[in-house]
Scaffold this motif. Structure first.
Motif, PDB file in Angstrom:
ATOM      1  N   ALA A 199       0.804  -1.218   0.056  1.00 56.33           N
ATOM      2  CA  ALA A 199       0.083  -0.048   0.044  1.00 56.33           C
ATOM      3  C   ALA A 199       0.736   1.168  -0.128  1.00 56.33           C
ATOM      4  O   ALA A 199       0.595   2.336  -0.732  1.00 56.33           O
ATOM      5  CB  ALA A 199      -1.020   0.050   1.253  1.00 56.33           C
ATOM      6  N   ARG A 200       1.980   1.313   0.708  1.00 57.20           N
ATOM      7  CA  ARG A 200       2.992   2.399   0.803  1.00 57.20           C
ATOM      8  C   ARG A 200       3.480   2.611  -0.612  1.00 57.20           C
ATOM      9  O   ARG A 200       3.626   3.633  -1.125  1.00 57.20           O
ATOM     10  CB  ARG A 200       3.931   2.212   1.848  1.00 57.20           C
ATOM     11  N   LEU A 201       3.961   1.454  -1.151  1.00 62.60           N
ATOM     12  CA  LEU A 201       4.938   1.550  -2.461  1.00 62.60           C
ATOM     13  C   LEU A 201       3.536   2.070  -3.711  1.00 62.60           C
ATOM     14  O   LEU A 201       4.255   2.486  -4.545  1.00 62.60           O
ATOM     15  CB  LEU A 201       5.103   0.323  -2.915  1.00 62.60           C
ATOM     16  N   MET A 202       2.453   1.592  -3.448  1.00 65.12           N
ATOM     17  CA  MET A 202       1.439   2.079  -4.527  1.00 65.12           C
ATOM     18  C   MET A 202       0.995   3.469  -4.286  1.00 65.12           C
ATOM     19  O   MET A 202      -0.007   3.937  -4.981  1.00 65.12           O
ATOM     20  CB  MET A 202       0.417   1.090  -4.591  1.00 65.12           C
ATOM     21  N   GLY A 203       0.993   4.052  -3.073  1.00 65.22           N
ATOM     22  CA  GLY A 203       0.843   5.492  -2.737  1.00 65.22           C
ATOM     23  C   GLY A 203      -0.419   5.657  -1.999  1.00 65.22           C
ATOM     24  O   GLY A 203      -1.395   6.264  -2.152  1.00 65.22           O
ATOM     25  N   LEU A 204      -1.080   4.277  -1.633  1.00 63.92           N
ATOM     26  CA  LEU A 204      -2.292   4.035  -0.946  1.00 63.92           C
ATOM     27  C   LEU A 204      -2.294   4.805   0.242  1.00 63.92           C
ATOM     28  O   LEU A 204      -3.083   5.192   1.264  1.00 63.92           O
ATOM     29  CB  LEU A 204      -2.944   2.905  -1.026  1.00 63.92           C
ATOM     30  N   ILE A 205      -1.242   4.475   1.192  1.00 64.07           N
ATOM     31  CA  ILE A 205      -0.721   5.287   2.476  1.00 64.07           C
ATOM     32  C   ILE A 205       0.425   5.890   2.334  1.00 64.07           C
ATOM     33  O   ILE A 205       1.456   5.246   1.575  1.00 64.07           O
ATOM     34  CB  ILE A 205      -0.882   4.003   3.708  1.00 64.07           C
TER      35      ILE A 205
ATOM     36  N   GLY B 160       4.358   6.555   4.064  1.00 64.86           N
ATOM     37  CA  GLY B 160       5.470   5.964   4.916  1.00 64.86           C
ATOM     38  C   GLY B 160       5.431   6.136   6.371  1.00 64.86           C
ATOM     39  O   GLY B 160       5.455   4.899   6.914  1.00 64.86           O
ATOM     40  N   ALA B 161       4.912   7.165   6.784  1.00 62.07           N
ATOM     41  CA  ALA B 161       4.442   7.175   8.340  1.00 62.07           C
ATOM     42  C   ALA B 161       3.271   6.135   8.768  1.00 62.07           C
ATOM     43  O   ALA B 161       3.487   5.638   9.935  1.00 62.07           O
ATOM     44  CB  ALA B 161       4.252   8.637   8.649  1.00 62.07           C
ATOM     45  N   GLU B 162       2.452   6.147   7.815  1.00 65.76           N
ATOM     46  CA  GLU B 162       1.289   5.249   8.284  1.00 65.76           C
ATOM     47  C   GLU B 162       1.730   3.667   7.973  1.00 65.76           C
ATOM     48  O   GLU B 162       1.280   3.043   9.067  1.00 65.76           O
ATOM     49  CB  GLU B 162       0.022   5.323   7.368  1.00 65.76           C
ATOM     50  N   CYS B 163       2.672   3.430   7.221  1.00 71.28           N
ATOM     51  CA  CYS B 163       3.073   2.007   7.037  1.00 71.28           C
ATOM     52  C   CYS B 163       3.981   1.734   8.271  1.00 71.28           C
ATOM     53  O   CYS B 163       3.574   0.611   8.878  1.00 71.28           O
ATOM     54  CB  CYS B 163       3.891   2.009   5.753  1.00 71.28           C
ATOM     55  N   ALA B 164       4.921   2.745   8.614  1.00 65.09           N
ATOM     56  CA  ALA B 164       5.752   2.402   9.688  1.00 65.09           C
ATOM     57  C   ALA B 164       4.795   2.284  10.877  1.00 65.09           C
ATOM     58  O   ALA B 164       5.111   1.361  11.812  1.00 65.09           O
ATOM     59  CB  ALA B 164       6.643   3.634   9.832  1.00 65.09           C
ATOM     60  N   ARG B 165       3.962   3.090  11.085  1.00 62.61           N
ATOM     61  CA  ARG B 165       3.166   2.922  12.415  1.00 62.61           C
ATOM     62  C   ARG B 165       2.464   1.541  12.341  1.00 62.61           C
ATOM     63  O   ARG B 165       2.281   0.985  13.500  1.00 62.61           O
ATOM     64  CB  ARG B 165       2.030   3.967  12.523  1.00 62.61           C
TER      65      ARG B 165
ATOM     66  N   SER C  16      12.245  -1.363   5.208  1.00 63.60           N
ATOM     67  CA  SER C  16      11.931  -0.458   6.488  1.00 63.60           C
ATOM     68  C   SER C  16      13.651   0.414   6.756  1.00 63.60           C
ATOM     69  O   SER C  16      14.539  -0.228   6.400  1.00 63.60           O
ATOM     70  CB  SER C  16      11.655  -1.177   7.686  1.00 63.60           C
ATOM     71  N   ASN C  17      13.378   1.448   7.817  1.00 59.23           N
ATOM     72  CA  ASN C  17      14.557   1.802   8.322  1.00 59.23           C
ATOM     73  C   ASN C  17      14.650   1.234   9.665  1.00 59.23           C
ATOM     74  O   ASN C  17      13.851   0.826  10.262  1.00 59.23           O
ATOM     75  CB  ASN C  17      14.506   3.244   8.424  1.00 59.23           C
TER      76      ASN C  17
ATOM     77  N   LEU D 261      13.176  -0.258  13.231  1.00 56.98           N
ATOM     78  CA  LEU D 261      12.242  -1.334  12.822  1.00 56.98           C
ATOM     79  C   LEU D 261      12.817  -2.183  12.008  1.00 56.98           C
ATOM     80  O   LEU D 261      12.512  -3.657  12.069  1.00 56.98           O
ATOM     81  CB  LEU D 261      11.052  -0.524  12.025  1.00 56.98           C
ATOM     82  N   LYS D 262      13.733  -1.933  10.847  1.00 57.31           N
ATOM     83  CA  LYS D 262      14.377  -3.147  10.254  1.00 57.31           C
ATOM     84  C   LYS D 262      14.800  -4.386  10.969  1.00 57.31           C
ATOM     85  O   LYS D 262      14.761  -5.193  10.923  1.00 57.31           O
ATOM     86  CB  LYS D 262      15.411  -2.265   9.353  1.00 57.31           C
ATOM     87  N   SER D 263      15.638  -3.575  12.176  1.00 55.55           N
ATOM     88  CA  SER D 263      16.405  -4.549  12.967  1.00 55.55           C
ATOM     89  C   SER D 263      15.253  -5.503  13.873  1.00 55.55           C
ATOM     90  O   SER D 263      15.574  -6.583  13.996  1.00 55.55           O
ATOM     91  CB  SER D 263      17.203  -3.681  14.065  1.00 55.55           C
TER      92      SER D 263
END
Length: 161
Positions: free
Chosen positions: A64-70, A72-77, A132-133, A136-138
């Motif tokens: 959804a993030r990659l497609m612009g539906l949400i 980056g902040a929403e995806c990370a949350r 992810s950064n 979160l990535k870790s």
């Protein structure tokens, strides 16, 4: 990027948006997406989830993030909420049980792990980690690393059980 006839791309974007809407509308704050939502007869969302369901939800957040539906902040949350839940769920040798109650976050009887579901979740965790950064990535990588998949491998038969 979607390729093909513009009508095909539009249809795929619409399908992706509707799929994301299912997850956005049916996933509680703990990230334990229900196994299903029964519409007919109307019974609502199932009160159980599996590692495959959780992994698919996480991958859907990334898509959804990659497609612009949400954004980056929403995806990370959403991913952080799900990871926080995963970090406190009871596991067997780092592997998640096949069914959890979405409300209590407790494993449901009978308790067992599935090599298929474990593999699906491990792949989802690693895919989301790659997008992810830190930190979160870790956390995503640690969850995948802690899943002792060797425990499900039958050396004599040379297959996962």
């Amino acid at each position: 990027m979607l390729r093909g006839a513009s009508g095909d791309a539009d249809a795929l974007r619409d399908l992706a948006a509707r799929t994301w809407r299912f997850f956005a509308e049916n996933t509680p704050e703990n990230g334990l997406v229900p196994d299903n939502v029964q519409l007919d007869p109307p019974r609502g969302a199932a009160e159980r989830t599996s590692p495959t369901n959780i992994g698919l939800y996480m991958v859907s957040c990334a898509a959804a993030r990659l497609m612009g539906l949400i954004d980056g902040a929403e995806c990370a949350r959403r991913l952080e909420q799900t990871v926080s839940t995963l970090e406190r769920l009871e596991t067997w040798r780092g592997q998640f049980y096949n069914w959890y109650d979405v409300r209590t976050e407790k494993p449901m009887p009978p308790r067992y792990v599935s090599s298929v579901d474990s593999g699906n979740l491990a792949a989802s965790l690693l895919l989301c980690a790659s997008l992810s950064n830190a930190p979160l990535k870790s956390r995503l990588e640690t969850l995948a690393k802690n899943m002792d998949l060797r425990a499900l491998y039958d050396e004599e038969r040379k297959l996962f059980v």
